[in-house]
Design a protein around this motif. Sequence first.
Motif, PDB file in Angstrom:
ATOM      1  N   GLN A 104       0.842  -1.189   0.000  1.00 19.31           N
ATOM      2  CA  GLN A 104       0.000   0.000   0.000  1.00 19.31           C
ATOM      3  C   GLN A 104       0.881   1.244   0.000  1.00 19.31           C
ATOM      4  OE1 GLN A 104      -3.327  -0.255  -0.390  1.00 19.31           O
ATOM      5  NE2 GLN A 104      -3.007  -2.490  -0.407  1.00 19.31           N
ATOM      6  N   LEU A 105       0.535   2.194  -0.817  1.00 22.93           N
ATOM      7  CA  LEU A 105       1.326   3.421  -0.939  1.00 22.93           C
ATOM      8  C   LEU A 105       0.692   4.520  -0.093  1.00 22.93           C
ATOM      9  CD1 LEU A 105       2.134   3.318  -4.758  1.00 22.93           C
ATOM     10  CD2 LEU A 105       3.468   2.421  -2.840  1.00 22.93           C
ATOM     11  N   GLY A 106       1.147   4.611   1.149  1.00 27.72           N
ATOM     12  CA  GLY A 106       0.612   5.598   2.068  1.00 27.72           C
ATOM     13  C   GLY A 106      -0.878   5.415   2.255  1.00 27.72           C
ATOM     14  N   THR A 107      -1.576   6.535   2.312  1.00 23.25           N
ATOM     15  CA  THR A 107      -3.037   6.510   2.449  1.00 23.25           C
ATOM     16  C   THR A 107      -3.724   6.931   1.159  1.00 23.25           C
ATOM     17  OG1 THR A 107      -3.017   8.784   3.311  1.00 23.25           O
ATOM     18  CG2 THR A 107      -2.892   6.986   4.926  1.00 23.25           C
ATOM     19  N   SER A 108      -2.976   6.854   0.041  1.00 21.92           N
ATOM     20  CA  SER A 108      -3.492   7.349  -1.239  1.00 21.92           C
ATOM     21  C   SER A 108      -4.523   6.416  -1.866  1.00 21.92           C
ATOM     22  CB  SER A 108      -2.332   7.533  -2.218  1.00 21.92           C
ATOM     23  OG  SER A 108      -1.746   6.272  -2.524  1.00 21.92           O
ATOM     24  N   GLY A 109      -4.567   5.168  -1.403  1.00 15.17           N
ATOM     25  CA  GLY A 109      -5.406   4.173  -2.060  1.00 15.17           C
ATOM     26  C   GLY A 109      -4.693   3.458  -3.195  1.00 15.17           C
ATOM     27  N   GLU A 110      -3.501   3.951  -3.576  1.00 18.15           N
ATOM     28  CA  GLU A 110      -2.702   3.295  -4.606  1.00 18.15           C
ATOM     29  C   GLU A 110      -1.894   2.164  -3.987  1.00 18.15           C
ATOM     30  OE1 GLU A 110      -2.576   3.837  -7.839  1.00 18.15           O
ATOM     31  OE2 GLU A 110      -3.918   5.574  -7.909  1.00 18.15           O
ATOM     32  N   LYS A 111      -1.475   1.226  -4.829  1.00 23.09           N
ATOM     33  CA  LYS A 111      -0.673   0.117  -4.337  1.00 23.09           C
ATOM     34  C   LYS A 111       0.304  -0.349  -5.407  1.00 23.09           C
ATOM     35  CE  LYS A 111      -4.079  -3.374  -5.742  1.00 23.09           C
ATOM     36  NZ  LYS A 111      -5.010  -4.440  -5.282  1.00 23.09           N
ATOM     37  N   LEU A 112       1.396  -0.949  -4.941  1.00 20.35           N
ATOM     38  CA  LEU A 112       2.314  -1.674  -5.804  1.00 20.35           C
ATOM     39  C   LEU A 112       1.903  -3.132  -5.760  1.00 20.35           C
ATOM     40  CD1 LEU A 112       5.957  -0.428  -5.039  1.00 20.35           C
ATOM     41  CD2 LEU A 112       4.778  -0.324  -7.230  1.00 20.35           C
ATOM     42  N   SER A 113       1.665  -3.719  -6.906  1.00 19.85           N
ATOM     43  CA  SER A 113       1.205  -5.102  -6.940  1.00 19.85           C
ATOM     44  C   SER A 113       2.055  -5.922  -7.900  1.00 19.85           C
ATOM     45  CB  SER A 113      -0.255  -5.169  -7.388  1.00 19.85           C
ATOM     46  OG  SER A 113      -0.650  -6.521  -7.563  1.00 19.85           O
ATOM     47  N   PRO A 114       2.535  -7.094  -7.465  1.00 16.58           N
ATOM     48  CA  PRO A 114       3.274  -7.958  -8.389  1.00 16.58           C
ATOM     49  C   PRO A 114       2.424  -8.437  -9.550  1.00 16.58           C
ATOM     50  CG  PRO A 114       2.872  -9.071  -6.289  1.00 16.58           C
ATOM     51  CD  PRO A 114       2.471  -7.649  -6.106  1.00 16.58           C
ATOM     52  N   ALA A 115       1.101  -8.365  -9.419  1.00 16.06           N
ATOM     53  CA  ALA A 115       0.241  -8.713 -10.547  1.00 16.06           C
ATOM     54  C   ALA A 115       0.465  -7.746 -11.701  1.00 16.06           C
ATOM     55  CB  ALA A 115      -1.222  -8.693 -10.114  1.00 16.06           C
ATOM     56  N   GLN A 116       0.746  -6.491 -11.365  1.00 20.01           N
ATOM     57  CA  GLN A 116       1.020  -5.478 -12.390  1.00 20.01           C
ATOM     58  C   GLN A 116       2.512  -5.337 -12.656  1.00 20.01           C
ATOM     59  OE1 GLN A 116      -0.659  -1.620 -11.521  1.00 20.01           O
ATOM     60  NE2 GLN A 116      -0.189  -0.803 -13.546  1.00 20.01           N
ATOM     61  N   TYR A 117       3.328  -5.549 -11.626  1.00 22.25           N
ATOM     62  CA  TYR A 117       4.777  -5.382 -11.729  1.00 22.25           C
ATOM     63  C   TYR A 117       5.462  -6.665 -11.268  1.00 22.25           C
ATOM     64  CZ  TYR A 117       3.283  -0.515 -11.970  1.00 22.25           C
ATOM     65  OH  TYR A 117       2.647   0.657 -12.316  1.00 22.25           O
ATOM     66  N   PRO A 118       5.545  -7.671 -12.134  1.00 16.56           N
ATOM     67  CA  PRO A 118       6.060  -8.987 -11.732  1.00 16.56           C
ATOM     68  C   PRO A 118       7.515  -8.978 -11.275  1.00 16.56           C
ATOM     69  CG  PRO A 118       5.670  -8.886 -14.116  1.00 16.56           C
ATOM     70  CD  PRO A 118       5.060  -7.667 -13.526  1.00 16.56           C
ATOM     71  N   ASP A 119       8.281  -7.913 -11.583  1.00 15.81           N
ATOM     72  CA  ASP A 119       9.657  -7.828 -11.086  1.00 15.81           C
ATOM     73  C   ASP A 119       9.702  -7.899  -9.566  1.00 15.81           C
ATOM     74  OD1 ASP A 119      11.076  -7.599 -13.501  1.00 15.81           O
ATOM     75  OD2 ASP A 119      10.569  -5.485 -13.663  1.00 15.81           O
ATOM     76  N   MET A 120       8.612  -7.511  -8.899  1.00 11.52           N
ATOM     77  CA  MET A 120       8.582  -7.539  -7.445  1.00 11.52           C
ATOM     78  C   MET A 120       8.801  -8.951  -6.908  1.00 11.52           C
ATOM     79  SD  MET A 120       5.365  -4.929  -6.817  1.00 11.52           S
ATOM     80  CE  MET A 120       5.374  -5.067  -5.023  1.00 11.52           C
ATOM     81  N   ASP A 121       8.374  -9.966  -7.659  1.00  8.87           N
ATOM     82  CA  ASP A 121       8.523 -11.354  -7.210  1.00  8.87           C
ATOM     83  C   ASP A 121       9.994 -11.764  -7.121  1.00  8.87           C
ATOM     84  OD1 ASP A 121       5.786 -11.843  -6.936  1.00  8.87           O
ATOM     85  OD2 ASP A 121       5.571 -12.422  -9.037  1.00  8.87           O
ATOM     86  N   ASN A 122      10.869 -11.033  -7.829  1.00  7.07           N
ATOM     87  CA  ASN A 122      12.303 -11.344  -7.798  1.00  7.07           C
ATOM     88  C   ASN A 122      13.029 -10.598  -6.686  1.00  7.07           C
ATOM     89  OD1 ASN A 122      11.995 -12.916 -10.170  1.00  7.07           O
ATOM     90  ND2 ASN A 122      12.158 -11.071 -11.438  1.00  7.07           N
ATOM     91  N   LEU A 123      12.294  -9.844  -5.883  1.00  4.43           N
ATOM     92  CA  LEU A 123      12.914  -8.974  -4.886  1.00  4.43           C
ATOM     93  C   LEU A 123      12.481  -9.332  -3.466  1.00  4.43           C
ATOM     94  CD1 LEU A 123      12.426  -5.637  -6.883  1.00  4.43           C
ATOM     95  CD2 LEU A 123      14.554  -6.934  -6.633  1.00  4.43           C
TER      96      LEU A 123
END
Length: 406
Positions: A104-123
Amino acid sequence: MNKVLDRFLHYVAFDTQSNSDNSTCPSTEGQLKLAENIKNEMEQLGLDNVTLDDNGYLMGTLASNVDHDVAPIGFIAHMDTAPDESGQDVKPQIVKNYQGGDIQLGTSGEKLSPAQYPDMDNLIGHDFVTTDGTTLLGADNKAGIAEILTAMEVLINNPEIKHGDIKIGFTPDEEIGRGANLFDVDKFGAEWAYTIDGGYVGELEYENFNASSAKVICHGVSVHPGTAKDKLVNSMNIAARFQLSMPSEETPECTDGYEGFYHLTSIKSGIARTELNYIIRDFDKDNIHLRKAFMQSKVDQLNSELAKGRVSIEITDSYFNMKEMVEPYPHIIDIAKQAMTDCGVEPHICPIRGGTDGARLSFMGLPCPNVFTGGYNFHGIHEFITVQGMNKAVEVIVKIAENTAK
């Protein structure tokens, strides 16, 4: 090595978003404020010949600590952030030991998701630095600045690591294509250099797009709508027809690798006049000319079809593929590849689907490939970087300096 993170968090507090509508250099005052701050830091580190000119170009030297001739090399980063998203009041958040899933990105309602950014799964296990969902982060390219200066501090504090003269350069207005405009290559004094402006760990790039921009101006006629019958010509309707005539499959969201594209970046609209601003990109020099000719043909075709109103186009070249200027010097790439391997990083040579100061500088006589920063998703609210990636960039910069001296 937490110093690289501390430096980065300090730099992102400066609003350095560049502005293409301003013809001054730098285009925004915030860039000079950051440059003055970094200048003081460079002097405190003990770098020599630290200079900051009126246009915001900051340079300095870490003197050689060997008694034999070594080619002077450079490391370059830019101080501005992209106009695509706000860079004001950046509030980074740190997520330690990422274990997967959404962030979750602060209280903005936005988020980082590996579904959209699969590089996150490598980190998994990495410490993320993200935005709060309301601004960009500024890893592009304040991470590069932090990594270069931290590497210089490592070399200063560890004199057993041998190196030649190392030239440091920080530039303004790279994001609006002006970063190399007033760069003094002779004053800089490096035989070759590396921009620290890439993405994920392992990126090493010496090919970039040939780049042009196109301004398509649709001319209509404004008349009071109450008396507009057979008189009014709405330029926005003409603009819509033009955009729909462009190939929808040749856009950034539909292309990858060595594929080029057309990209509508902004619209200034009104009844009498609508302006469509495009960027045109292709790795092949012949293809970029074909793309420019294609846009001209679409303008000519629309003009032939219009009973009222007209369309005009202005095309400007921005920068060219640095490959032809770097390939004659393969040792520049070999040194960087070996440095990555020595640091436990697998080099991944790939084309830059964009441009860097290094592209322009290579044509100005300073061959200048691009090296990773450890960042992702530049130019938007989903931008992030990992502390481990920044630390690895520091290691590689140090190793490039050391291997050059060998």
